[in-house]
Design a protein around this motif. Structure first.
Motif, mmCIF file in Angstrom:
data_model
loop_
_atom_site.group_PDB
_atom_site.id
_atom_site.type_symbol
_atom_site.label_atom_id
_atom_site.label_comp_id
_atom_site.label_asym_id
_atom_site.label_seq_id
_atom_site.Cartn_x
_atom_site.Cartn_y
_atom_site.Cartn_z
ATOM 1 N N THR A 1 0.793 -1.242 0.000
ATOM 2 C CA THR A 1 0.000 0.000 0.000
ATOM 3 C C THR A 1 0.821 1.287 0.000
ATOM 4 O O THR A 1 1.959 1.329 0.480
ATOM 5 C CB THR A 1 -0.986 0.022 1.189
ATOM 6 O OG1 THR A 1 -1.921 1.094 0.977
ATOM 7 C CG2 THR A 1 -0.287 0.265 2.523
ATOM 8 N N MET A 2 0.191 2.318 -0.556
ATOM 9 C CA MET A 2 0.706 3.682 -0.421
ATOM 10 C C MET A 2 -0.435 4.583 0.070
ATOM 11 O O MET A 2 -0.449 5.779 -0.193
ATOM 12 C CB MET A 2 1.286 4.175 -1.762
ATOM 13 C CG MET A 2 0.345 4.047 -2.927
ATOM 14 S SD MET A 2 1.184 4.021 -4.549
ATOM 15 C CE MET A 2 1.480 5.767 -4.809
ATOM 16 N N GLY A 3 -1.381 3.983 0.779
ATOM 17 C CA GLY A 3 -2.570 4.718 1.234
ATOM 18 C C GLY A 3 -3.630 4.596 0.167
ATOM 19 O O GLY A 3 -4.459 3.702 0.188
ATOM 20 N N GLU A 4 -3.589 5.528 -0.776
ATOM 21 C CA GLU A 4 -4.362 5.422 -2.014
ATOM 22 C C GLU A 4 -3.336 5.444 -3.127
ATOM 23 O O GLU A 4 -2.413 6.263 -3.114
ATOM 24 C CB GLU A 4 -5.301 6.626 -2.200
ATOM 25 C CG GLU A 4 -6.351 6.807 -1.119
ATOM 26 C CD GLU A 4 -7.640 6.027 -1.375
ATOM 27 O OE1 GLU A 4 -7.742 5.329 -2.411
ATOM 28 O OE2 GLU A 4 -8.528 6.103 -0.511
ATOM 29 N N GLY A 5 -3.480 4.569 -4.095
ATOM 30 C CA GLY A 5 -2.543 4.589 -5.221
ATOM 31 C C GLY A 5 -2.645 3.330 -6.039
ATOM 32 O O GLY A 5 -3.376 2.397 -5.690
ATOM 33 N N GLY A 6 -1.909 3.318 -7.121
ATOM 34 C CA GLY A 6 -1.931 2.154 -7.999
ATOM 35 C C GLY A 6 -0.837 2.276 -9.041
ATOM 36 O O GLY A 6 0.074 3.114 -8.897
ATOM 37 N N ALA A 7 -0.909 1.429 -10.041
ATOM 38 C CA ALA A 7 0.062 1.507 -11.129
ATOM 39 C C ALA A 7 -0.576 1.001 -12.407
ATOM 40 O O ALA A 7 -1.468 0.156 -12.378
ATOM 41 C CB ALA A 7 1.300 0.682 -10.802
ATOM 42 N N LEU A 8 -0.095 1.565 -13.510
ATOM 43 C CA LEU A 8 -0.506 1.092 -14.829
ATOM 44 C C LEU A 8 0.694 0.427 -15.470
ATOM 45 O O LEU A 8 1.768 1.041 -15.568
ATOM 46 C CB LEU A 8 -0.982 2.268 -15.693
ATOM 47 C CG LEU A 8 -1.372 1.905 -17.135
ATOM 48 C CD1 LEU A 8 -2.625 1.029 -17.177
ATOM 49 C CD2 LEU A 8 -1.596 3.173 -17.970
ATOM 50 N N LEU A 9 0.537 -0.830 -15.904
ATOM 51 C CA LEU A 9 1.571 -1.486 -16.697
ATOM 52 C C LEU A 9 1.162 -1.343 -18.155
ATOM 53 O O LEU A 9 0.028 -1.681 -18.519
ATOM 54 C CB LEU A 9 1.703 -2.968 -16.350
ATOM 55 C CG LEU A 9 2.044 -3.353 -14.911
ATOM 56 C CD1 LEU A 9 2.289 -4.866 -14.818
ATOM 57 C CD2 LEU A 9 3.252 -2.605 -14.389
ATOM 58 N N ILE A 10 2.090 -0.849 -18.954
ATOM 59 C CA ILE A 10 1.814 -0.678 -20.388
ATOM 60 C C ILE A 10 2.646 -1.725 -21.108
ATOM 61 O O ILE A 10 3.875 -1.693 -21.073
ATOM 62 C CB ILE A 10 2.180 0.749 -20.844
ATOM 63 C CG1 ILE A 10 1.345 1.749 -20.044
ATOM 64 C CG2 ILE A 10 1.948 0.943 -22.333
ATOM 65 C CD1 ILE A 10 2.072 2.998 -19.721
ATOM 66 N N ASN A 11 1.952 -2.674 -21.711
ATOM 67 C CA ASN A 11 2.648 -3.845 -22.229
ATOM 68 C C ASN A 11 2.993 -3.761 -23.713
ATOM 69 O O ASN A 11 3.638 -4.652 -24.246
ATOM 70 C CB ASN A 11 1.830 -5.099 -21.924
ATOM 71 C CG ASN A 11 1.645 -5.263 -20.414
ATOM 72 O OD1 ASN A 11 2.609 -5.123 -19.661
ATOM 73 N ND2 ASN A 11 0.427 -5.497 -19.965
#
Ligand SMILES: *Cc1c(COP(=O)(O)O)cnc(C)c1O
Length: 405
Positions: A184-194
């Motif tokens: 976690t980072m509290g609220e957050g995420g990531a986009l993987l661009i393939n």
């Protein structure tokens, strides 16, 4: 009291956040964000990873990059979090819901093709509980019908399908670092661009539609508004919080897995009395059968390596589940059910339709109960919880080895 969830915490977060504060650069894409990007790219092999403000926003970026627009259709399960649908519906698309498989609670790959129309643009799969969808079949359908595949891999960081990291199989993979997730980072995420073709536009969309990323790299001498975008980059404070968790991700997954395995081992006799009774089931001629299973456990298809994001059981029905929740609460254990299917929610009725028959989505969602699972849960606590589940069924006339008394 054993809560259902505790946000993962390593003890190193505060010093990294303080270090980020000391640099004086709090806005996004500083040193901590770069470290997180490098870690994600190294772990997954994705050509490009970008931290985002949430998984919801990573999904939204996928929709923008896929040029989803008014009248398009996107195929997805109804048994999922609202964000899966929101991301596409907010671009004007219709969510076309397909039934799930009862064994994994994932979209039933064999029903996808029948839901395709000439308006279909994408399939958004959800890897429920970090267990992969049947991606070979889904990728083949997408290829034959020229559809984009987006993976809602919110729960699937460090999970694999046939050795390949989840989030890297479709055009886009979306991770969540919300505090209910494994990291976690509290609220957050990531986009993987393939696919490399999308990288430049992804950086622009994430930076309010400007080519500011190129400007910072010195590739252009001023930046301007070049696409429709939004602000999808988290601050350095959030990235700094995430960093020590990424560094210890293997350890965090292993600790969760130990609890998952403890639950599975102790509850298996309730789910599979034939195992406990060493084949007794075959000889049983009584009605009702004295060794019928009380609960079902998650199934992990071969080729799927999961990350112990969740441990759930399935009760007989919604009433039995309510009684079990109450019983466990009386024993200071907090358990929760999960999604109310989107096709039956007010916005789902307006913005989606269910293709085919709802055989499992509603029925299975009403039976599913999630047991406490977090980094820091002790295996002795998992044992205590499993034993309380067993004694619940024992008190209702089921033997502790899974049969009816
Ligand atoms: C948690 C979750 C999301 C949303 O993640 P946020 O980072 O909170 O936006 C989306 N989809 C699924 C399947 C999730 O579990």
């Amino acid at each position: 009291m054993i809560p259902f969830n505790k946000a993962p915490y390593t003890g190193y977060e505060a010093e990294h956040v303080a270090a980020a504060v000391a640099t004086g650069k709090l806005s996004g894409d500083g040193e901590y964000t770069k470290r997180c990007h490098a870690w994600l790219e190294e772990q997954t092999g994705a050509p490009k990873a970008l931290l985002t403000t949430s998984c919801t926003h990573a999904l939204e970026m996928s929709a923008i990059l896929s040029n989803i627009t008014l009248g398009d259709e996107v195929i997805m399960p109804s048994y999922t979090f609202v964000s899966t649908a929101d991301a596409f519906v907010s671009r004007g698309a219709t969510a076309v819901f397909v039934d799930i498989r009862p064994d994994t609670m994932n979209i039933n790959e064999s029903l996808i093709e029948a839901a395709i129309t000439k308006r279909t643009r994408a399939i958004c799969v959800v890897h429920y509980a970090g267990v992969s969808c049947e991606m070979d079949v889904i990728l083949d359908i997408a290829k034959r019908h020229n559809l984009i595949v987006v993976e809602d891999a919110a729960q699937a960081v460090l999970s694999f399908y046939k050795g390949r990291p989840l989030g890297t199989l479709g055009e886009f993979g979306c991770y969540s670092f919300h505090d209910t997730k494994n990291l976690t980072m509290g609220e957050g995420g990531a986009l993987l661009i393939n696919k490399k073709d999308y990288v430049e536009k992804a950086e622009i969309v994430r930076e309010k539609g400007t080519d500011r990323s190129k400007f910072f790299r010195g590739e252009v001498d001023k930046y301007s508004w070049v696409e429709v975008g939004s602000s999808y980059l988290p601050s350095e404070l959030n990235a700094a919080y995430l960093w020590p968790q990424l560094e210890r991700a293997t350890e965090i997954t292993a600790a969760r897995m130990a609890c998952w395995d403890t639950y599975y081992k102790l509850l298996e006799p309730l789910a599979n009395p034939a195992v406990a009774n060493n084949g007794h089931q075959d000889n049983c001629s009584e009605t009702p059968c004295k060794v019928h299973p009380c609960i079902e456990l998650p199934s992990i298809p071969s080729g799927c390596e999961h990350n112990a994001h969740m441990f759930y059981i399935k009760c007989a029905d919604v009433n039995e589940r309510a009684s079990l929740i109450t019983y466990l609460k009386e024993n200071d254990i907090y358990t929760v059910f999960h999604y109310v299917p989107l096709h039956s929610a007010p916005a789902g009725i307006r913005h989606g339709r269910f293709n085919g028959e709802d055989v499992y989505t509603t029925k299975e969602s009403e039976r599913l109960l999630r047991l406490p699972m977090y980094y820091g849960l002790k295996t002795s606590e998992a044992e205590y919880i499993a034993n309380k589940v067993i004694s619940f069924y024992g008190a209702r006339g089921f033997c502790s080895n899974g049969g009816v008394k």
